[in-house]
Enzyme design. Structure first.
Site, PDB file in Angstrom:
ATOM      1  N   HIS A   3       0.834  -1.204   0.000  1.00 61.19           N
ATOM      2  CA  HIS A   3       0.000   0.000   0.000  1.00 61.19           C
ATOM      3  C   HIS A   3       0.871   1.256   0.000  1.00 61.19           C
ATOM      4  O   HIS A   3       2.003   1.239   0.473  1.00 61.19           O
ATOM      5  CB  HIS A   3      -0.889   0.050   1.256  1.00 61.19           C
ATOM      6  CG  HIS A   3      -1.858  -1.081   1.381  1.00 61.19           C
ATOM      7  ND1 HIS A   3      -2.955  -1.207   0.581  1.00 61.19           N
ATOM      8  CD2 HIS A   3      -1.888  -2.146   2.215  1.00 61.19           C
ATOM      9  CE1 HIS A   3      -3.625  -2.303   0.919  1.00 61.19           C
ATOM     10  NE2 HIS A   3      -2.991  -2.894   1.907  1.00 61.19           N
ATOM     11  N   ASP A  21       9.147   3.212   5.493  1.00 54.80           N
ATOM     12  CA  ASP A  21       9.006   3.504   4.059  1.00 54.80           C
ATOM     13  C   ASP A  21       9.835   2.541   3.213  1.00 54.80           C
ATOM     14  O   ASP A  21      11.016   2.318   3.473  1.00 54.80           O
ATOM     15  CB  ASP A  21       9.457   4.938   3.774  1.00 54.80           C
ATOM     16  CG  ASP A  21       9.148   5.340   2.330  1.00 54.80           C
ATOM     17  OD1 ASP A  21       8.135   4.865   1.784  1.00 54.80           O
ATOM     18  OD2 ASP A  21       9.921   6.137   1.764  1.00 54.80           O
ATOM     19  N   HIS A  22       9.186   1.998   2.178  1.00 55.11           N
ATOM     20  CA  HIS A  22       9.829   1.022   1.288  1.00 55.11           C
ATOM     21  C   HIS A  22      10.348  -0.183   2.066  1.00 55.11           C
ATOM     22  O   HIS A  22      11.409  -0.720   1.767  1.00 55.11           O
ATOM     23  CB  HIS A  22      10.938   1.691   0.452  1.00 55.11           C
ATOM     24  CG  HIS A  22      10.383   2.493  -0.707  1.00 55.11           C
ATOM     25  ND1 HIS A  22       9.719   3.675  -0.548  1.00 55.11           N
ATOM     26  CD2 HIS A  22      10.363   2.244  -2.053  1.00 55.11           C
ATOM     27  CE1 HIS A  22       9.331   4.139  -1.718  1.00 55.11           C
ATOM     28  NE2 HIS A  22       9.703   3.288  -2.647  1.00 55.11           N
TER      29      HIS A  22
END
Lengths: 134, 134, 134, 134, 134, 134
Positions: free
Chosen positions: E41, E79-80
């Site tokens: 997502h 993040d990532h």
């Protein structure tokens, strides 16, 4: 109780600084927002009114009327203006989003006579929002 | 060919006027945007680059690199600035969205060496957009 | 050339059906959009005009003027209306988004005298969009 | 407690009027929304459920289940419908957003058995929103 | 009191499953989110802090400072990333949005020393949102 | 000609790497997107079809049919999947947005028999977009 919200928008410029402070402290506290020649934003304002919808209209407040109040009392006075010098009700305050939301509340609360003002939400950018509930 | 687009944002103030014109003509042509103390916007910029993705990377241009170019060449120079006086590459032009998009193109086109610059799209507000394709 | 786009919105109801067809065929072709009592949408319209910004104004077309044309020629005639019966320039056509975009083009093209009309984009919902470029 | 929200959308038409009133009063109170042939909207609905996520699932309520309940109980009954005549649970009420939110609450509250219904938010347009919290 | 909200974004992958359960029960409870190779997502997080803006700054908390805290404490760590294996503070919990919001609260609450943390809102998609208020 | 666009969404995970390269080069070229355990996105896809709306339907293509094709051919195969291992038509390619858009085009072009496929637009995040026009 039902809450109804009407959204409006305006574009304005401002500079954040405290005239009682030396330049260095203003730069430190307000950072980029202290740029001497100012900067600006597209602001979105959401005004929320609460009440019981009467059976004969089914509306807490006519949203067209609420829109007209927001237009006349707020948008007309701040849109395409410099918030530091052009807006009488902000003179003498630092035009942060927090102070603007409080000032908008103080103006709108007595003008709203169907239902009760419950919240002023002010979007300074897509990532920065403030809300004042009185 | 594949087009890749990277979006960035900045906040700035400006005043629209032509210094060669009398006040009355400026007021007539630029309307609210001619307010002497300026106003401002949250601008969104979309930079589109076209090219064939090489087989070994599958990317027209590394979007992180494109983001870094936009940040260094544009955002750093216009964010939280007054477009009439703080931005060297806009001095002497009327800072309309049209002129800004053309100026951004002229800066970015030579900096983009993977793929080719295809479009600069500039949103001045949710309702006003300009696009320049060179 | 620079493209400038102005966005506006309206709310309207419609029913999709071809009066020359039996009910069964209308139901098959238009599905839920054929509901006899109609349904409705919030439509967003984006009008794009192309031209060279003259040096003395930096604007392809004053976006306020463009907004006024869209308001007077389109929004006033379709907002809070039933597109099947209330809108003269749609009578006799099936009010699909495609036909509406073409009808809007035909009205707006001759009214735009600074720059040239380049595109009408019509959003029927967040997921359905049409565009007509003349 | 954690609040979980699921969003859904539908398109419908309606006309606001009070059958007990003369035409002139309906026109005065409901304005453009009183257009005899109706108008319409894309509505967004946000349903919020509160509860403590059990340790073995980490979910207040399976959002897929919540989505299915909203689809079956609300969307199926109002999407691509005329809210004045096609929707049994709205017959006899003025289909304002306020009344719709209350009706949706009354339908959904008993159907939600994991967690507790906390809020129905209904967007009639980008600028007009209502919320009912029971 | 004024509420100020700062928004940030990150992209991550996850798989929902309870290691104490057999495969069939995991598939039944978590559905598509149980896909063995995971999915992902773009998450949006909104952090809301409440307080009284002091007169000399007009700000509940410097939003730049709040942004830096969110970046360092949350975004840098998720993040990532793969939320099942790469994020220390989520190990041993099922990475539902509910559990993530609670974990983010526990990290951020002690770090926010101007004003008080009031809400963590986490958007897993445009249609799915959770909120934790402590 | 009229262009009609239908939008859909899916959530997926991926990892960018070229198996022919050493780890160091993969890390250098793909940066955070090379995280060994993957990450993910909510993708939005916009499919644009061009044609002349026949007079008897006023529609270039029934958008419900177009939505069904996108759902069956694309969304069912990529939603809640790992793009590196779960999707047959992406095996052997680096799942960048560029390569995904081209793959989607190759699947959809022969399936669209009313009108002609004109564009595939793929949003990997709010800031990153690619478009392929065949």
């Amino acid at each position: 109780m039902v809450l109804v919200t009407r959204k409006a928008s305006f574009s304005a410029s401002h500079r954040l600084y405290n005239p009682a402070w030396p330049d260095a402290r203003n730069a430190e506290v307000f950072g980029k927002c202290n740029n001497p020649n100012g900067h600006g934003h597209n602001y979105d304002i959401e005004v929320t009114v609460g009440g019981d919808p009467p059976e004969d209209t089914g509306m807490v407040i006519d949203l067209k009327k609420l829109a007209d109040i927001i237009e006349a009392e707020i948008i007309e006075r701040v849109d395409h203006k410099n918030l530091n010098v052009d807006v009488d009700f902000l003179l003498g305050t630092i035009p942060t989003a927090e102070n603007m939301a409080i000032a908008f509340w103080n103006i709108l609360a007595p003008k709203i006579t169907e239902g009760t003002l419950r919240s002023i939400k002010l979007y300074e950018s897509a990532n920065n929002v403030v809300e004042y509930r009185g």
